[in-house]
Scaffold this motif. Structure first.
Motif, PDB file in Angstrom:
ATOM      1  N   ASP A 217       0.826  -1.205   0.000  1.00 15.55           N
ATOM      2  CA  ASP A 217       0.000   0.000   0.000  1.00 15.55           C
ATOM      3  C   ASP A 217       0.863   1.258   0.000  1.00 15.55           C
ATOM      4  OD1 ASP A 217       0.557  -1.178   2.561  1.00 15.55           O
ATOM      5  OD2 ASP A 217      -0.640   0.380   3.507  1.00 15.55           O
ATOM      6  N   VAL A 218       1.972   1.228   0.739  1.00 14.30           N
ATOM      7  CA  VAL A 218       2.905   2.359   0.746  1.00 14.30           C
ATOM      8  C   VAL A 218       3.567   2.484  -0.621  1.00 14.30           C
ATOM      9  CG1 VAL A 218       4.993   3.315   1.799  1.00 14.30           C
ATOM     10  CG2 VAL A 218       3.304   2.135   3.221  1.00 14.30           C
ATOM     11  N   GLN A 219       3.923   1.353  -1.211  1.00 13.71           N
ATOM     12  CA  GLN A 219       4.544   1.354  -2.534  1.00 13.71           C
ATOM     13  C   GLN A 219       3.607   1.961  -3.570  1.00 13.71           C
ATOM     14  OE1 GLN A 219       6.066  -2.525  -3.621  1.00 13.71           O
ATOM     15  NE2 GLN A 219       6.028  -2.064  -5.801  1.00 13.71           N
ATOM     16  N   GLN A 220       2.335   1.592  -3.515  1.00 15.18           N
ATOM     17  CA  GLN A 220       1.369   2.107  -4.476  1.00 15.18           C
ATOM     18  C   GLN A 220       1.074   3.584  -4.221  1.00 15.18           C
ATOM     19  OE1 GLN A 220       0.058   0.721  -7.124  1.00 15.18           O
ATOM     20  NE2 GLN A 220      -1.284   2.436  -7.615  1.00 15.18           N
ATOM     21  N   ALA A 221       0.975   3.954  -2.948  1.00 16.87           N
ATOM     22  CA  ALA A 221       0.601   5.333  -2.614  1.00 16.87           C
ATOM     23  C   ALA A 221       1.671   6.325  -3.021  1.00 16.87           C
ATOM     24  CB  ALA A 221       0.326   5.438  -1.110  1.00 16.87           C
ATOM     25  N   LYS A 222       2.930   5.932  -2.888  1.00 15.33           N
ATOM     26  CA  LYS A 222       4.027   6.882  -3.122  1.00 15.33           C
ATOM     27  C   LYS A 222       4.736   6.665  -4.449  1.00 15.33           C
ATOM     28  CE  LYS A 222       4.671   7.946   1.718  1.00 15.33           C
ATOM     29  NZ  LYS A 222       5.603   8.358   2.774  1.00 15.33           N
ATOM     30  N   GLY A 223       4.377   5.581  -5.152  1.00 15.17           N
ATOM     31  CA  GLY A 223       4.947   5.364  -6.469  1.00 15.17           C
ATOM     32  C   GLY A 223       6.435   5.112  -6.463  1.00 15.17           C
ATOM     33  N   GLN A 224       6.972   4.625  -5.345  1.00 15.83           N
ATOM     34  CA  GLN A 224       8.394   4.298  -5.271  1.00 15.83           C
ATOM     35  C   GLN A 224       8.613   3.158  -4.280  1.00 15.83           C
ATOM     36  OE1 GLN A 224      10.255   4.969  -2.342  1.00 15.83           O
ATOM     37  NE2 GLN A 224       8.645   6.019  -1.223  1.00 15.83           N
TER      38      GLN A 224
ATOM     39  N   VAL B 135       6.944 -15.742  -9.486  1.00 17.46           N
ATOM     40  CA  VAL B 135       5.505 -15.694  -9.256  1.00 17.46           C
ATOM     41  C   VAL B 135       5.167 -16.258  -7.871  1.00 17.46           C
ATOM     42  CG1 VAL B 135       5.107 -17.984 -10.265  1.00 17.46           C
ATOM     43  CG2 VAL B 135       3.271 -16.293 -10.276  1.00 17.46           C
ATOM     44  N   GLY B 136       4.069 -15.751  -7.297  1.00 22.71           N
ATOM     45  CA  GLY B 136       3.596 -16.295  -6.038  1.00 22.71           C
ATOM     46  C   GLY B 136       3.523 -15.307  -4.909  1.00 22.71           C
ATOM     47  N   THR B 137       3.904 -14.052  -5.143  1.00 26.11           N
ATOM     48  CA  THR B 137       3.761 -13.043  -4.096  1.00 26.11           C
ATOM     49  C   THR B 137       2.271 -12.773  -3.863  1.00 26.11           C
ATOM     50  OG1 THR B 137       3.891 -11.233  -5.698  1.00 26.11           O
ATOM     51  CG2 THR B 137       5.956 -11.975  -4.684  1.00 26.11           C
ATOM     52  N   ALA B 138       1.982 -12.082  -2.770  1.00 26.41           N
ATOM     53  CA  ALA B 138       0.579 -11.813  -2.446  1.00 26.41           C
ATOM     54  C   ALA B 138      -0.061 -10.834  -3.426  1.00 26.41           C
ATOM     55  CB  ALA B 138       0.463 -11.275  -1.022  1.00 26.41           C
ATOM     56  N   VAL B 139       0.689  -9.821  -3.845  1.00 26.11           N
ATOM     57  CA  VAL B 139       0.111  -8.797  -4.709  1.00 26.11           C
ATOM     58  C   VAL B 139      -0.330  -9.419  -6.033  1.00 26.11           C
ATOM     59  CG1 VAL B 139       2.295  -8.081  -5.812  1.00 26.11           C
ATOM     60  CG2 VAL B 139       0.409  -6.448  -5.580  1.00 26.11           C
ATOM     61  N   ARG B 140      -1.465  -9.017  -6.502  1.00 21.22           N
ATOM     62  CA  ARG B 140      -2.032  -9.539  -7.739  1.00 21.22           C
ATOM     63  C   ARG B 140      -2.426  -8.382  -8.654  1.00 21.22           C
ATOM     64  NH1 ARG B 140       0.029 -13.397  -6.217  1.00 21.22           N
ATOM     65  NH2 ARG B 140      -0.818 -15.470  -5.779  1.00 21.22           N
ATOM     66  N   LYS B 141      -2.521  -8.678  -9.953  1.00 18.78           N
ATOM     67  CA  LYS B 141      -3.010  -7.684 -10.900  1.00 18.78           C
ATOM     68  C   LYS B 141      -4.416  -7.265 -10.479  1.00 18.78           C
ATOM     69  CE  LYS B 141      -4.317  -7.103 -15.753  1.00 18.78           C
ATOM     70  NZ  LYS B 141      -4.474  -7.786 -17.060  1.00 18.78           N
ATOM     71  N   PRO B 142      -4.644  -5.974 -10.282  1.00 21.22           N
ATOM     72  CA  PRO B 142      -5.972  -5.532  -9.839  1.00 21.22           C
ATOM     73  C   PRO B 142      -7.062  -5.957 -10.811  1.00 21.22           C
ATOM     74  CG  PRO B 142      -4.371  -3.772  -9.627  1.00 21.22           C
ATOM     75  CD  PRO B 142      -3.695  -4.863 -10.402  1.00 21.22           C
ATOM     76  N   GLU B 143      -8.112  -6.568 -10.276  1.00 18.03           N
ATOM     77  CA  GLU B 143      -9.245  -6.980 -11.092  1.00 18.03           C
ATOM     78  C   GLU B 143     -10.358  -5.938 -10.966  1.00 18.03           C
ATOM     79  OE1 GLU B 143      -9.101  -9.456 -13.047  1.00 18.03           O
ATOM     80  OE2 GLU B 143      -7.251 -10.395 -12.319  1.00 18.03           O
ATOM     81  N   GLY B 144     -11.030  -5.688 -12.067  1.00 12.29           N
ATOM     82  CA  GLY B 144     -12.153  -4.759 -12.036  1.00 12.29           C
ATOM     83  C   GLY B 144     -11.744  -3.308 -11.908  1.00 12.29           C
TER      84      GLY B 144
ATOM     85  N   GLU C  43      -7.033   4.182  -3.957  1.00 11.42           N
ATOM     86  CA  GLU C  43      -8.317   3.640  -3.492  1.00 11.42           C
ATOM     87  C   GLU C  43      -8.718   2.424  -4.324  1.00 11.42           C
ATOM     88  OE1 GLU C  43      -7.699   6.795  -4.189  1.00 11.42           O
ATOM     89  OE2 GLU C  43      -7.732   7.650  -2.163  1.00 11.42           O
ATOM     90  N   GLY C  44      -8.503   2.507  -5.626  1.00 10.99           N
ATOM     91  CA  GLY C  44      -8.831   1.382  -6.497  1.00 10.99           C
ATOM     92  C   GLY C  44      -7.948   0.180  -6.214  1.00 10.99           C
ATOM     93  N   PHE C  45      -6.669   0.448  -5.984  1.00  6.61           N
ATOM     94  CA  PHE C  45      -5.746  -0.647  -5.690  1.00  6.61           C
ATOM     95  C   PHE C  45      -6.125  -1.326  -4.382  1.00  6.61           C
ATOM     96  CE2 PHE C  45      -1.908  -2.132  -3.496  1.00  6.61           C
ATOM     97  CZ  PHE C  45      -1.457  -3.081  -4.402  1.00  6.61           C
ATOM     98  N   LEU C  46      -6.378  -0.537  -3.333  1.00  6.03           N
ATOM     99  CA  LEU C  46      -6.737  -1.120  -2.042  1.00  6.03           C
ATOM    100  C   LEU C  46      -8.036  -1.914  -2.140  1.00  6.03           C
ATOM    101  CD1 LEU C  46      -5.872   1.818   0.389  1.00  6.03           C
ATOM    102  CD2 LEU C  46      -4.556  -0.272  -0.018  1.00  6.03           C
ATOM    103  N   ALA C  47      -8.984  -1.398  -2.917  1.00  4.61           N
ATOM    104  CA  ALA C  47     -10.252  -2.114  -3.082  1.00  4.61           C
ATOM    105  C   ALA C  47     -10.036  -3.445  -3.787  1.00  4.61           C
ATOM    106  CB  ALA C  47     -11.249  -1.249  -3.851  1.00  4.61           C
TER     107      ALA C  47
END
Length: 305
Positions: A158-165, A245-254, A263-267
């Motif tokens: 979430d920190v990675q996505q929020a700050k883009g780094q 492959v196999g980390t928790a993070v996944r390609k966002p669906e929907g 917000e979209g990523f967290l959802a």
């Protein structure tokens, strides 16, 4: 034959067939130890050992040191996050040396982090200075990569996505478990790098399992050739080589096309059970299937601060 180095609070050790032999050295850092190869070789031949089970290994890579990491470096992982391996470029980021913890220490999630992820990786330990402008070749690669370690590139998604780094999201204390062993290799053994299998489980549930050959996009030679164009490395520094492959993070669906909002990523990740929870036990190991090269297994428990 590989030489496995262990570190405890008061000593350095060689893991031999009969146990752990103490290295007669005053070295306080990994860099200093690597310069004392005579003492390492003497310990490897010693018949005076103690049971390895009596030791409490710390990270065999000491701080301060540089930690340089490769991003999205396995084709399976690139596809899993919705990208094209053929279009992947060799990319690096830095982690704070203070993120290093031992192979059996806790992984501590800061209170503000919501999505805690794991990434088993092979760490390259640098054996001698690599100044900017150095020509790294197949013939001299083993002069610069003296050994390998198991690492886990723990990430706050979430920190990675929020700050883009990556830097903050991957640099909190305990976010880089290292060890248990620093396995020193000669040139012929390093040539078997592609045979290494990286595995990670959470609470005994296998999450990651991949062999380097055929999956890793940019191998250590290409990585060090690229790093040497802009970054000096010194003995005892650590280079992480990416995760499969196999980390928790996944390609966002929907989520609409294009970079997702926070917000979209967290959802999109809200119901993803794979992120790490308080009390989870994370085990990571790296070895060839025949066991000739074995970096050992680290076991870390997740704690919520």
């Amino acid at each position: 034959m590989t030489v496995s180095i262990l570190r405890t609070a008061d000593a350095w050790w060689v893991h031999t067939a009969s146990g752990a032999a103490r290295i007669a050295t005053d070295a306080a850092t990994t860099r200093e130890l690597l310069a004392d190869r005579v003492a390492i070789d003497d310990a490897a031949r010693s018949s005076y050992t103690v049971p390895v089970s009596r030791l409490k290994p710390l990270s065999p890579v000491t701080v301060p040191c540089r930690v340089v990491a490769q991003a999205v470096n396995y084709a399976s992982h690139v596809r899993d996050v919705g990208r094209d391996p053929a279009k992947t470029q060799l990319t690096f980021f830095r982690k704070a040396g203070g993120s290093i913890t031992g192979p059996f220490g806790d992984i501590v999630k800061p209170p503000h982090v919501q999505l805690l992820d794991y990434e088993v990786e092979i760490g390259l330990v640098i054996g001698r200075e690599l100044p900017v402008g150095t020509e790294v070749t197949e013939a001299n690669l083993a002069e610069f990569v003296c050994g390998l370690v198991v690492t886990n590139d723990v990430s706050a998604r979430d920190v990675q996505q929020a700050k883009g780094q990556y830097y903050e999201a991957k640099s909190y204390p305990t976010f880089t478990p290292v060890g248990p062993a620093l396995v020193l290799l000669d040139a012929s053994e390093l040539e078997r790098f592609g045979e290494l299998r990286v595995k990670l489980s959470v609470n005994d549930e296998e999450r990651q399992n991949s062999v380097v050959k055929g999956d890793m996009i940019f191998l250590p030679l290409e990585a060090l050739q690229a790093i040497s164009r802009f970054q000096c490395l010194e003995a005892g520094d650590l280079v992480l080589t990416g995760t499969p492959v196999g980390t928790a993070v996944r390609k966002p669906e929907g989520v609409p096309a294009g970079p997702p909002t926070l917000e979209g990523f967290l959802a999109s990740q809200a119901h993803n059970r794979l992120y790490l929870h308080d009390g989870d036990v994370v085990e990571a190991t790296v070895a060839t299937d025949d066991g000739t090269i074995d970096l050992g297994t680290q076991r870390n428990v997740v704690r919520y601060a």
